[in-house]
Design a protein around this motif. Sequence first.
Motif, PDB file in Angstrom:
ATOM      1  N   ALA A 154       0.810  -1.222   0.000  1.00  0.00           N
ATOM      2  CA  ALA A 154       0.000   0.000   0.000  1.00  0.00           C
ATOM      3  C   ALA A 154       0.841   1.268   0.000  1.00  0.00           C
ATOM      4  CB  ALA A 154      -0.933  -0.010   1.206  1.00  0.00           C
ATOM      5  N   LEU A 155       2.140   1.135   0.335  1.00  0.00           N
ATOM      6  CA  LEU A 155       3.007   2.320   0.438  1.00  0.00           C
ATOM      7  C   LEU A 155       4.139   2.254  -0.568  1.00  0.00           C
ATOM      8  CD1 LEU A 155       3.109   2.166   4.291  1.00  0.00           C
ATOM      9  CD2 LEU A 155       2.326   4.202   3.062  1.00  0.00           C
ATOM     10  N   ARG A 156       4.577   3.441  -0.998  1.00  0.00           N
ATOM     11  CA  ARG A 156       5.722   3.521  -1.904  1.00  0.00           C
ATOM     12  C   ARG A 156       6.704   4.528  -1.353  1.00  0.00           C
ATOM     13  NH1 ARG A 156       2.477   4.119  -7.547  1.00  0.00           N
ATOM     14  NH2 ARG A 156       2.328   6.259  -6.806  1.00  0.00           N
ATOM     15  N   ARG A 157       7.957   4.299  -1.657  1.00  0.00           N
ATOM     16  CA  ARG A 157       9.001   5.225  -1.243  1.00  0.00           C
ATOM     17  C   ARG A 157       9.141   6.277  -2.324  1.00  0.00           C
ATOM     18  NH1 ARG A 157      13.223   3.964   2.680  1.00  0.00           N
ATOM     19  NH2 ARG A 157      14.455   5.858   2.652  1.00  0.00           N
ATOM     20  N   ARG A 158       9.255   7.547  -1.985  1.00  0.00           N
ATOM     21  CA  ARG A 158       9.509   8.515  -3.042  1.00  0.00           C
ATOM     22  C   ARG A 158      10.755   9.349  -2.804  1.00  0.00           C
ATOM     23  NH1 ARG A 158       4.584  12.878  -2.656  1.00  0.00           N
ATOM     24  NH2 ARG A 158       5.038  13.588  -0.561  1.00  0.00           N
ATOM     25  N   GLY A 159      10.880   9.990  -1.665  1.00  0.00           N
ATOM     26  CA  GLY A 159      12.066  10.822  -1.448  1.00  0.00           C
ATOM     27  C   GLY A 159      13.251  10.000  -0.997  1.00  0.00           C
ATOM     28  N   LYS A 160      14.389  10.635  -0.920  1.00  0.00           N
ATOM     29  CA  LYS A 160      15.531   9.978  -0.298  1.00  0.00           C
ATOM     30  C   LYS A 160      16.161  10.952   0.675  1.00  0.00           C
ATOM     31  CE  LYS A 160      17.715  10.746  -4.735  1.00  0.00           C
ATOM     32  NZ  LYS A 160      18.388  10.253  -5.867  1.00  0.00           N
ATOM     33  N   VAL A 185      -4.381   0.783  -4.916  1.00  0.00           N
ATOM     34  CA  VAL A 185      -4.882  -0.226  -3.973  1.00  0.00           C
ATOM     35  C   VAL A 185      -6.368  -0.421  -4.267  1.00  0.00           C
ATOM     36  CG1 VAL A 185      -5.395  -0.687  -1.536  1.00  0.00           C
ATOM     37  CG2 VAL A 185      -3.194   0.317  -2.187  1.00  0.00           C
ATOM     38  N   PRO A 186      -6.802  -1.651  -4.563  1.00  0.00           N
ATOM     39  CA  PRO A 186      -8.195  -1.862  -4.959  1.00  0.00           C
ATOM     40  C   PRO A 186      -9.204  -1.512  -3.874  1.00  0.00           C
ATOM     41  CG  PRO A 186      -6.978  -3.955  -4.844  1.00  0.00           C
ATOM     42  CD  PRO A 186      -5.999  -2.867  -4.588  1.00  0.00           C
ATOM     43  N   GLU A 187     -10.381  -1.152  -4.318  1.00  0.00           N
ATOM     44  CA  GLU A 187     -11.465  -0.725  -3.436  1.00  0.00           C
ATOM     45  C   GLU A 187     -11.723  -1.744  -2.316  1.00  0.00           C
ATOM     46  OE1 GLU A 187     -12.386   2.357  -3.941  1.00  0.00           O
ATOM     47  OE2 GLU A 187     -13.544   2.120  -2.078  1.00  0.00           O
ATOM     48  N   ALA A 188     -11.645  -3.007  -2.685  1.00  0.00           N
ATOM     49  CA  ALA A 188     -11.947  -4.069  -1.716  1.00  0.00           C
ATOM     50  C   ALA A 188     -10.960  -4.090  -0.548  1.00  0.00           C
ATOM     51  CB  ALA A 188     -11.933  -5.417  -2.431  1.00  0.00           C
ATOM     52  N   LEU A 189      -9.789  -3.441  -0.725  1.00  0.00           N
ATOM     53  CA  LEU A 189      -8.779  -3.441   0.337  1.00  0.00           C
ATOM     54  C   LEU A 189      -8.638  -2.062   0.987  1.00  0.00           C
ATOM     55  CD1 LEU A 189      -6.173  -5.659  -1.526  1.00  0.00           C
ATOM     56  CD2 LEU A 189      -7.491  -6.306   0.493  1.00  0.00           C
ATOM     57  N   ARG A 190      -9.624  -1.227   0.767  1.00  0.00           N
ATOM     58  CA  ARG A 190      -9.638   0.113   1.390  1.00  0.00           C
ATOM     59  C   ARG A 190     -10.590   0.144   2.575  1.00  0.00           C
ATOM     60  NH1 ARG A 190      -7.614   4.505  -1.592  1.00  0.00           N
ATOM     61  NH2 ARG A 190      -6.485   3.732  -3.408  1.00  0.00           N
ATOM     62  N   GLY A 191     -10.268   1.062   3.496  1.00  0.00           N
ATOM     63  CA  GLY A 191     -11.131   1.212   4.675  1.00  0.00           C
ATOM     64  C   GLY A 191     -11.022   0.035   5.623  1.00  0.00           C
ATOM     65  N   SER A 217      -5.369   8.536   3.521  1.00  0.00           N
ATOM     66  CA  SER A 217      -5.737   8.171   2.149  1.00  0.00           C
ATOM     67  C   SER A 217      -7.018   7.336   2.130  1.00  0.00           C
ATOM     68  CB  SER A 217      -4.606   7.354   1.524  1.00  0.00           C
ATOM     69  OG  SER A 217      -4.482   6.135   2.242  1.00  0.00           O
ATOM     70  N   GLY A 218      -7.467   6.931   3.308  1.00  0.00           N
ATOM     71  CA  GLY A 218      -8.666   6.097   3.374  1.00  0.00           C
ATOM     72  C   GLY A 218      -8.379   4.607   3.172  1.00  0.00           C
ATOM     73  N   ILE A 219      -7.107   4.272   2.942  1.00  0.00           N
ATOM     74  CA  ILE A 219      -6.772   2.856   2.764  1.00  0.00           C
ATOM     75  C   ILE A 219      -6.991   2.121   4.089  1.00  0.00           C
ATOM     76  CG2 ILE A 219      -4.888   1.213   2.308  1.00  0.00           C
ATOM     77  CD1 ILE A 219      -3.799   3.246   0.261  1.00  0.00           C
TER      78      ILE A 219
END
Length: 241
Positions: A154-160, A185-191, A217-219
Motif C-alpha cells: 500500500a506504500l511507496r518510497r519517493r524521497g531519499k 490499492v483496490p477498493e476491496a482493500l480500502r477502509g 488516504s482512506g486505505i
Amino acid sequence: MSGKTVVKNENGLVSRLLPAVCPLCRINAAPDAIPFCDSCLNLLQTLITEKCPRCGRAACACTCARPENSRALFFYGSGVSRRIIYYLKDGADKRAAAFLAELLLVSAGITVKRADAVTFVPRSKKRVRKSGYDQARMIAAEAARILGLPLVAALRRRGKGEQKLLGRKQRLEHALKQYETDPEVPEALRGKRYLLFDDVTTTGATVSACAKLLRESGIAQAVTVLTLSVTDLKTADGGTK
Ligand SMILES: [Zn+2]
Ligand SMILES: [Zn+2]
C-alpha cells in the motif's frame, strides 16, 4: 538457508546428513523445526522479556516514545538483537522471518480477528536492488500467510535522504515526504484494519508517518504497527528511523 546439507547417494536418492548451522552464532546446530540453536533461542527468550527502563514493560507492551498503537518483539541493543536484524537484512531467510513473525504476532496478541490486511514500510529501490529483497516485506508476507490475510503493497518510497540531524518533530515531517500511498490499492482493500510491519523502529517517525498516510488516504481505517525491534529510550535520540 538450506535446512541441511543435501547429498545424493548411488541410487540417486537425496538424503540429508548434516544438521544446519545456526545462522546467528554460526557455531551450534539448529534443529529441523526451528531456524536457531537452543543457545540463541535462550538469548532471544531473555531479550523478549527484557524490561523497558522507563515503564518497566517488555517491548511487546511498551509504548514509550512510540506511536500508541505500536508493538515490538524486542529492544534493539544486545548482541543477539543486532545479529537477528543484520541477519535478516543480509539474506532472505523465509523460515527465520516466519518464525520471528509468528513470535511477534503471539507476543503482541494479534489474531486474525484484529486485522483485515497486512502491509509494510517499503525499503528504497536502491536498497532492494542491492540486497535483492525487502526484509520488512518478507516479515509482513510471512505474517500475512500465518494469519491468512492479504498482503498489500500500500506504500511507496519517493524521497531519499537521511534524517539523522533532524529533531523529533522534523523527523515526522521529513518521513511524511519520503513515502506515499499507492493509488491503485483496490477498493476491496480500502477502509480496512491494517497491520503495518517494519524490521526496526528507532524514533517511530517512519512508522508514524506511514500509518498517518494510510489513514488519511482512506486505505486504512485503523493501523497497528508491528516491528521486530525497537531501540530503547537510551539510544532513541540518535536514531534515523
Ligand atoms: Zn545459535
Ligand atoms: Zn516503556
